[in-house]
Design an enzyme around this catalytic site. Structure first.
Site, PDB file in Angstrom:
ATOM      1  N   SER A 241     -10.889 -27.010 -11.895  1.00 36.05           N
ATOM      2  CA  SER A 241     -10.366 -26.357 -12.784  1.00 36.05           C
ATOM      3  C   SER A 241     -11.128 -24.517 -12.579  1.00 36.05           C
ATOM      4  O   SER A 241     -10.280 -23.777 -12.747  1.00 36.05           O
ATOM      5  CB  SER A 241     -11.931 -26.545 -14.146  1.00 36.05           C
ATOM      6  N   HIS A 271     -11.934 -35.301 -12.629  1.00 36.88           N
ATOM      7  CA  HIS A 271     -12.920 -33.617 -12.551  1.00 36.88           C
ATOM      8  C   HIS A 271     -13.373 -34.310 -13.728  1.00 36.88           C
ATOM      9  O   HIS A 271     -14.682 -35.129 -14.136  1.00 36.88           O
ATOM     10  CB  HIS A 271     -11.767 -32.188 -12.522  1.00 36.88           C
ATOM     11  N   HIS A 318     -20.249 -36.759  -5.728  1.00 38.60           N
ATOM     12  CA  HIS A 318     -19.714 -35.331  -6.002  1.00 38.60           C
ATOM     13  C   HIS A 318     -19.125 -35.048  -4.775  1.00 38.60           C
ATOM     14  O   HIS A 318     -19.355 -35.024  -3.332  1.00 38.60           O
ATOM     15  CB  HIS A 318     -20.725 -34.368  -6.521  1.00 38.60           C
ATOM     16  N   ARG A 327     -27.702 -30.863 -13.564  1.00 39.38           N
ATOM     17  CA  ARG A 327     -27.547 -30.874 -14.989  1.00 39.38           C
ATOM     18  C   ARG A 327     -27.439 -31.801 -15.895  1.00 39.38           C
ATOM     19  O   ARG A 327     -27.373 -32.308 -16.798  1.00 39.38           O
ATOM     20  CB  ARG A 327     -25.765 -30.716 -14.665  1.00 39.38           C
ATOM     21  N   ASP A 373     -21.131 -36.005 -15.613  1.00 42.82           N
ATOM     22  CA  ASP A 373     -20.423 -37.301 -16.496  1.00 42.82           C
ATOM     23  C   ASP A 373     -21.215 -37.735 -17.342  1.00 42.82           C
ATOM     24  O   ASP A 373     -21.025 -38.323 -17.750  1.00 42.82           O
ATOM     25  CB  ASP A 373     -19.318 -36.822 -16.353  1.00 42.82           C
TER      26      ASP A 373
END
Ligand code: AMX
Length: 441
Positions: A241, A271, A318, A327, A373
């Site tokens: 992105s 993604h 990743h 995160r 995620d």
């Protein structure tokens, strides 16, 4: 707005001068070598971009202008009565390069409130789409409809000097960020709440107002949105992105066009769409096992089944990170604080115990650990947001902060059109036989 714009310009001019002298003195220094395999394998490990807003370390995770997520939670201003950082503060940090004061953050909140008007034709464009359209498609279409408002596009068309490009790009950035929560909330209420829309509350901060317009009045959910919008905002420059926004922007496509392009990339399952895939995968597992909170052993068997079906385990792995994503950890801490007994959240934690040992046995997987995620969906479901197809839109609203701050830097530093050289396998064959060179001009 004047103050932040002036500060940004001052910083950008100073950096532009520094970069000029760095390049004059060191421009021909070699920073690495490229192996043939890298150009066939997604350019992993190839340094080819400059992004000021954040830097990713494989072991430590993301740092925004040098600050880790735990540091940001401590140093960025929080909303009154809230405990999570305000995303306005992170945006200021990424844009200006310094921690904001409380006043700076309040100023940004006020600016974004003032600029948040969305013209009617954008809603009409959304309404023209079948209701079944994926929320990310509706979102990107709406951003494209909003492109009529681009100040950069108008000023460029009427003749704009190169040295002034940054100025309307900065204004477009502020307008677009200000308007995104309204668009996203409109899509959510249209698709899932019978078009029962909620008007903005001008007294709330950017993320708090977003939570309100989505229909979640709970203060905890507002705080979750602040955390969510902060941690998803940026992940240095090479992810799909960010890189796409930068690449499209390098053609002097305005911020609306560039951001929409980047968000089409975020909509891919490898993604940003992974956040919906994670919760879908967990729901399917629970249904198949007929178990609300499957055990570690049951999850281990289910993961093996996913892998043997030739599918990826969503939320794990990743391209750069080689440790648990900070995160993920930030969200786990939020879960431990507010919902330690939630069965779905507990399942996410059991998955965290079960998945890495299995992925570690698959030699080719470089990172067996969870990414951002793997956790986000379970927190949203806790507050009643079960419509997982919408999750990537939340990611997209947050990601605007990073990719658009970077776009301001790109134009202020006068970065040129991006145009790497590509080769054909035919040329590679000839090169291997010593009949041709592989590098371009
Ligand atoms: N499950 C199964 N296989 C995986 C895997 C996972 N979670 N992670 C990596 N692999 C596989 C890859 O598909 C690849 O297989 P191949 O050689 O047969 O094509 C191999 O392991 C090597 O991959 P890698 O070098 O470890 O990772 P990558 O840089 O190619 O891909 C990523 C990174 C994130 C796309 C990958 O780990 C993945 O598909 N994860 C699941 C989807 C996901 O969670 N995406 C979200 C990422 C964060 C984000 O952008 N929001």
């Amino acid at each position: 707005m004047g103050i932040i714009k002036d500060r940004f310009k001052e910083k950008a001019d100073a950096l532009a001068t520094e970069i000029k002298s760095i390049l004059q003195e060191h421009g021909n220094k070699v920073i690495g070598e490229v192996q043939l395999s890298q150009i066939y394998q997604g350019m992993r490990g190839m340094t080819g971009l400059v992004t000021e807003t954040s830097l990713l370390d494989a072991q430590d995770g993301i740092r925004f202008r040098g600050y880790s997520i735990p540091e940001l939670k401590e140093k960025l201003p929080a909303a009154e009565g809230g405990s999570e950082p305000l995303p306005e503060g992170l945006f200021y940090l990424m844009l200006v390069g310094e921690l904001p004061s409380e006043d700076d953050v309040q100023h940004l909140t006020a600016v974004w409130q003032r600029r948040s008007h969305v013209p009617n034709h954008v809603f009409a464009t959304i309404e023209a789409l079948p209701i079944a359209t994926h929320p990310m498609t509706q979102f990107v279409v709406a951003v494209m409809a909003l492109q009529t408002e681009s100040q950069f596009a108008k000023r460029y068309a009427s003749g704009l000097s190169k040295k002034d490009y940054w100025n309307p790009v900065f204004d477009d950035t502020m307008d677009l960020i200000a308007r995104l929560p309204r668009i996203a909330a409109y899509i959510y209420r249209r698709k899932y709440k019978n078009g029962d829309h909620i008007q903005p509350n001008g007294l709330l901060d950017w993320a708090g107002n977003f939570a309100h317009m989505l229909g979640y009045a709970d203060d905890e959910f507002k705080d979750l949105m602040r955390l969510y919008m902060t941690i998803h905002a940026d992940h240095e420059g090479g992810n799909v992105s960010a890189h796409t926004t930068h690449l499209v922007g390098s053609a002097l496509s305005d911020p609306y066009l560039s951001y929409a392009a980047g968000m089409n990339g975020l909509a891919g399952p490898l993604h940003g769409l992974a956040n919906q895939e994670v919760i879908k995968w967990i729901f399917e597992m629970r249904e198949e096992l007929n178990e609300e909170c499957p055990s570690k052993e049951q999850i281990t068997a289910y993961v093996k089944q996913t892998l043997s079906g030739g599918k990826v385990v969503p939320g794990y792995g990743h391209a750069v990170l080689r440790k648990t994503d900070p995160r993920f950890t930030a969200q786990m801490e939020f879960g431990k604080k507010y919902m330690p007994d939630d069965q779905l959240v507990k399942t996410v934690w059991n998955v965290y115990e079960a998945v890495p040992p299995v992925l570690q046995t698959v030699g080719k997987i470089k990172n067996p650990w969870p990414n951002v995620d793997a956790h986000s969906g379970a927190l949203l479901v806790h507050y009643g947001m079960v419509e997982y197809e919408f999750y990537t839109v939340l990611f997209a609203v947050s990601r605007a902060l990073g990719v658009l701050a970077s776009l301001c830097w790109d134009r202020a530093l006068g970065y040129p059109l991006e145009r790497p050289k590509s080769v054909s396998t035919e040329q590679v064959r000839k090169w291997l036989k010593g009949e041709d060179e592989i590098w371009g001009e």
